[in-house]
Design a protein around this motif. Structure first.
Motif, mmCIF file in Angstrom:
data_model
loop_
_atom_site.group_PDB
_atom_site.id
_atom_site.type_symbol
_atom_site.label_atom_id
_atom_site.label_comp_id
_atom_site.label_asym_id
_atom_site.label_seq_id
_atom_site.Cartn_x
_atom_site.Cartn_y
_atom_site.Cartn_z
ATOM 1 N N PHE A 77 -94.736 20.819 76.246
ATOM 2 C CA PHE A 77 -95.916 21.048 77.279
ATOM 3 C C PHE A 77 -97.146 19.389 76.689
ATOM 4 C CE2 PHE A 77 -94.717 25.769 77.419
ATOM 5 C CZ PHE A 77 -94.335 25.414 79.467
ATOM 6 N N LEU A 78 -97.768 19.846 75.505
ATOM 7 C CA LEU A 78 -98.347 18.515 74.849
ATOM 8 C C LEU A 78 -98.350 17.579 75.620
ATOM 9 C CD1 LEU A 78 -98.756 18.502 71.325
ATOM 10 C CD2 LEU A 78 -100.836 18.640 72.490
ATOM 11 N N VAL A 79 -96.794 16.598 76.067
ATOM 12 C CA VAL A 79 -96.931 15.820 76.164
ATOM 13 C C VAL A 79 -97.189 15.900 78.127
ATOM 14 C CG1 VAL A 79 -94.960 13.737 77.474
ATOM 15 C CG2 VAL A 79 -95.172 14.622 75.088
ATOM 16 N N CYS A 124 -92.037 11.473 68.111
ATOM 17 C CA CYS A 124 -91.565 11.132 68.403
ATOM 18 C C CYS A 124 -92.531 11.451 69.454
ATOM 19 C CB CYS A 124 -90.150 11.447 68.941
ATOM 20 S SG CYS A 124 -88.189 10.743 69.013
ATOM 21 N N ILE A 125 -93.392 11.841 69.606
ATOM 22 C CA ILE A 125 -93.919 13.489 70.434
ATOM 23 C C ILE A 125 -95.014 12.267 70.238
ATOM 24 C CG2 ILE A 125 -95.254 15.534 71.201
ATOM 25 C CD1 ILE A 125 -92.199 15.115 72.142
ATOM 26 N N VAL A 138 -91.780 23.043 69.755
ATOM 27 C CA VAL A 138 -90.869 22.192 70.200
ATOM 28 C C VAL A 138 -91.306 22.513 71.472
ATOM 29 C CG1 VAL A 138 -88.678 21.480 71.555
ATOM 30 C CG2 VAL A 138 -88.410 21.730 69.364
ATOM 31 N N PHE A 139 -91.335 23.722 72.346
ATOM 32 C CA PHE A 139 -91.761 23.843 73.730
ATOM 33 C C PHE A 139 -93.442 23.636 73.358
ATOM 34 C CE2 PHE A 139 -89.274 27.589 74.494
ATOM 35 C CZ PHE A 139 -89.359 27.122 75.754
ATOM 36 N N GLY A 189 -86.775 30.316 65.736
ATOM 37 C CA GLY A 189 -87.940 30.680 66.396
ATOM 38 C C GLY A 189 -88.861 29.583 66.536
ATOM 39 N N LEU A 190 -89.486 30.100 65.096
ATOM 40 C CA LEU A 190 -90.701 29.315 65.069
ATOM 41 C C LEU A 190 -89.999 27.794 65.325
ATOM 42 C CD1 LEU A 190 -92.604 29.406 61.115
ATOM 43 C CD2 LEU A 190 -93.506 29.773 63.772
#
Lengths: 137, 252, 196, 83
Positions: free
Chosen positions: D14-16, C20-21, D9-10, D3-4
């Motif tokens: 942040f990339l977007v 998705c990203i 996802v974080f 955790g990974l």
């Protein structure tokens, strides 16, 4: 050298981490302290009044907290006194040295660029206030 | 224009998301990409064929050596193209351009220059390490070359462009970029003259006292050195041209 | 499309979040390339587009629970071989190297990894393809930036519409020989006005 | 969610955010620097996915050299953008 990159290694079971060694506790304390300083730097970056004080917070806080976190990592990874542990320790100290050199330098370069650009510092001294920060031309 | 862009984006996004539902699940070991014979073959046989523990380097420089060679040629062409686009010729070159108002003409900063003086040898040493150690750890010609080029760029940033150009002038840089490709192609041609195919490094064992696998190992190092030559010099040439508007003097 | 008690949405957002990203980043890059007026913004969009595709490829190579594609010491088919080689080599380096190598091969019976071991490593092929793509990408970015500088030198602007207008004016009313220096002068005047 | 995965996802979010900021700011110098941040996040993500070689290249190229190229160009053309 693949032991350095355990990114995709399976996550450690809960049962394994029964007891922390003294070194690990020290390392985690250092890393936590580093995170605290990072938080301070972030707060300072938002709350301080002008460019110079903000850079001051960012530069000092960043350097110190990076060093603390890296030293914490060094202690955590160095719980078995093996040759690989020594190698890892050496590499982490290399990174620490690098950050100690580069981080203050980059802060200084940014400050200097700002000063030459004529950014005025916030001050109570009326004489300074009139003259302004930049003496370019 | 904006409406057209939104339309195109929405259309493409819809198609891609629709396709994304058909992809293999995240990290699936049985996915077609991971389960294909080619990938499995590379993972299983690389160590047997070449003695190189880092599969990426082995596939990059050996199995797909032809591809990588022309990637290097593309970088070389990019370097030449930038010089051709930006370098002033004819009437423009002779007249000395006046200094712009915002051009930095202060003396180089003492603290920055001293730190850079301290760091540049370490960075270059690290670049060599990355280049030579690419067989057993992440690294290789591309990374080492970029780090090496960055060290020259750092010199140019801390002092000024002429100081960096004293060490590596742009003309010499382009020459060395060509030398890098010649090293690469030369190793391939040597293998060809020894009776193998182009870039079939194993044939080099007939003239060097090593086994066929070790011949591939060492030839890969030679090839990576060629790549590093090209990448280093082209990175610096691009920076020098871009930062000085093609005048190759003054600059950032 | 997004019906069926959120099944499809869940499948996309939870199990295929990376994909998705990648789609979102690709669209951001595409939109910037089409709609942005500034040429440097367009180039940043192009780079984002490019990294999105690289992200897609690298995502395809991920395996659950797999390690990085570098042999662990215990899996390296030649792991001990190299050390033995170093021990034996000084004795008779040029006498019969290939023969001694063959002897070693008999000793250690170098063999490929089994399927079980193969599954422990990430797929190296996408990494290789993308590694060269990154470096070639920065080289092409350099060429594009050079073209931008050239455009700025010729027209005094890097906004797409202004460049188009200048080109139109040049090709229409004013003869081309006079046109380009005039526009250049105008541009430099504009620049000076901005500086002052 | 381990955790990974949370880390993953974080970084993706942040990339977007970084991509959008890099394209929305009017100051091209800020856009270049934010693009360097974007590259660095991408490099972290790839290192986390096990593509260490790609991450290493991106760290050297994206966060280091290409940001410098962009800044050099912005320095030589004008700094503000219309959109």
């Amino acid at each position: 050298m693949s032991f350095l990159f355990l990114a995709n290694a399976p996550v450690v079971d809960e049962s394994v981490q029964a007891e922390l060694s003294r070194l690990e506790i020290c390392g985690m304390t250092l890393a936590g302290l580093g995170l605290l300083f990072f938080l301070g730097a972030a707060v300072g970056l938002f709350r301080f009044p002008d460019f110079y004080t903000r850079m001051h917070a960012a530069g000092k806080g960043d350097t110190l907290s990076s060093l603390l976190i890296l030293l914490g990592f060094a202690l955590i990874t160095f719980d078995d006194f093996s040759a690989l542990g020594w190698l890892l320790l050496l590499k982490i100290f290399g990174i620490v040295l690098f950050i100690m050199l580069t981080s203050p330098t980059s802060t200084h370069a940014l400050m200097r660029a700002g000063f030459e650009d004529g950014i005025e510092p916030v001050t109570n001294n009326p004489k300074r206030k009139k003259k302004g920060g930049a003496k370019k031309k | 224009m904006r409406k057209l862009a939104v339309a195109v984006v929405v259309l493409t996004g819809g198609l891609l998301l629709y396709a994304a539902t058909d992809f293999a699940a995240w990290g699936d070991p049985e996915s077609p990409a991971s389960d294909s014979d080619v990938s499995k073959h590379f993972i299983a046989e690389t160590g047997v064929d070449t003695e190189v523990p880092n599969m990426v380097t082995a596939v990059l420089a050996d199995y797909r050596g032809f591809d990588t060679m022309f990637e290097t040629v593309v970088i070389f062409i990019a370097g030449i193209a930038i010089l051709a686009i930006l370098k002033l010729t004819g009437k423009d070159a002779t007249k000395t351009p006046g200094k712009r108002k915002d051009e930095v003409d202060d003396a180089p900063d003492l603290i920055v220059t001293h730190t850079v003086r301290l760091l540049v040898p370490i960075i270059q040493l690290f670049a060599f390490y990355v280049l030579a150690h690419g067989h057993v750890s992440p690294g290789g010609g591309f990374q080492g070359g970029v780090i090496m080029g960055a060290s020259f760029i750092l010199v140019a940033l801390a002092w000024d462009l002429p100081r960096a150009m004293d060490r590596l002038s742009v003309d010499r840089a382009i020459l060395l970029a060509g030398v890098g490709i010649l090293i690469y192609a030369g190793i391939g041609l040597l293998a060809m003259f020894l009776g193998g195919e182009f870039l079939d490094y194993a044939e080099l064992s007939t003239i060097f006292p090593v086994s066929r696998e070790m011949a591939r190992y060492h030839a890969m190092l030679g090839v990576e050195i060629g790549v590093a030559f090209t990448v280093t010099t082209v990175m610096f040439a691009i920076y020098a041209s871009l930062s000085s508007k093609g005048r190759l003097e003054g600059g950032l | 499309m997004f019906g069926e008690d959120g099944g499809l949405l869940r499948e996309l957002l939870v199990e295929r979040f990376n994909y998705c990203i990648y789609v979102v980043l690709l669209l951001i890059g595409l939109y910037a390339m089409i709609a942005k007026n500034n040429l440097i913004k367009k180039l940043i969009g192009m780079s984002i587009f490019q990294t999105a595709i690289i992200l897609f490829y690298v995502s395809l190579g991920v395996k659950e629970g797999a390690s990085i594609p570098i042999y662990k010491p215990e899996h390296d088919p030649h792991g001990h071989h190299a050390e033995d080689h170093a021990d034996h080599k000084p004795k008779d380096a040029n006498a019969s190297s290939s023969a001694s190598a063959d002897a070693h091969d008999d000793h250690h019976e170098v063999q490929a990894l089994t399927d079980e071991q193969t599954r422990q490593y990430a797929n190296p092929l996408p990494h290789v393809l993308m590694l060269t793509a990154i470096v070639v990408g920065v080289a092409t970015l350099g060429v594009a930036l050079a073209v931008v500088q050239r455009i700025y030198r010729a027209y005094g602007t890097i906004e797409e519409d202004e460049v188009m207008k200048a080109i139109m004016e040049e090709s229409q009313g004013i003869p081309s020989t006079k046109g380009s220096p005039k526009s250049k002068k105008g541009a430099s005047k504009k620049r000076k006005a901005k500086k002052a | 969610m381990s955790g990974l995965e949370l880390f993953n996802v974080f970084i993706l979010v942040f990339l977007v955010v970084a991509a959008v900021i890099a394209l929305r700011v009017k100051d091209l110098l800020i856009a270049s620097v934010v693009f360097g941040i974007y590259s660095f996040l991408m490099c972290l993500l790839w290192a986390e996915m096990g593509a260490v070689d790609v991450a290493f290249t991106e760290a050297a190229v994206g966060a280091g050299v290409s940001a410098v190229f962009l800044i050099a160009t912005v320095f030589n053309v004008k700094r503000d953008s219309s959109d």
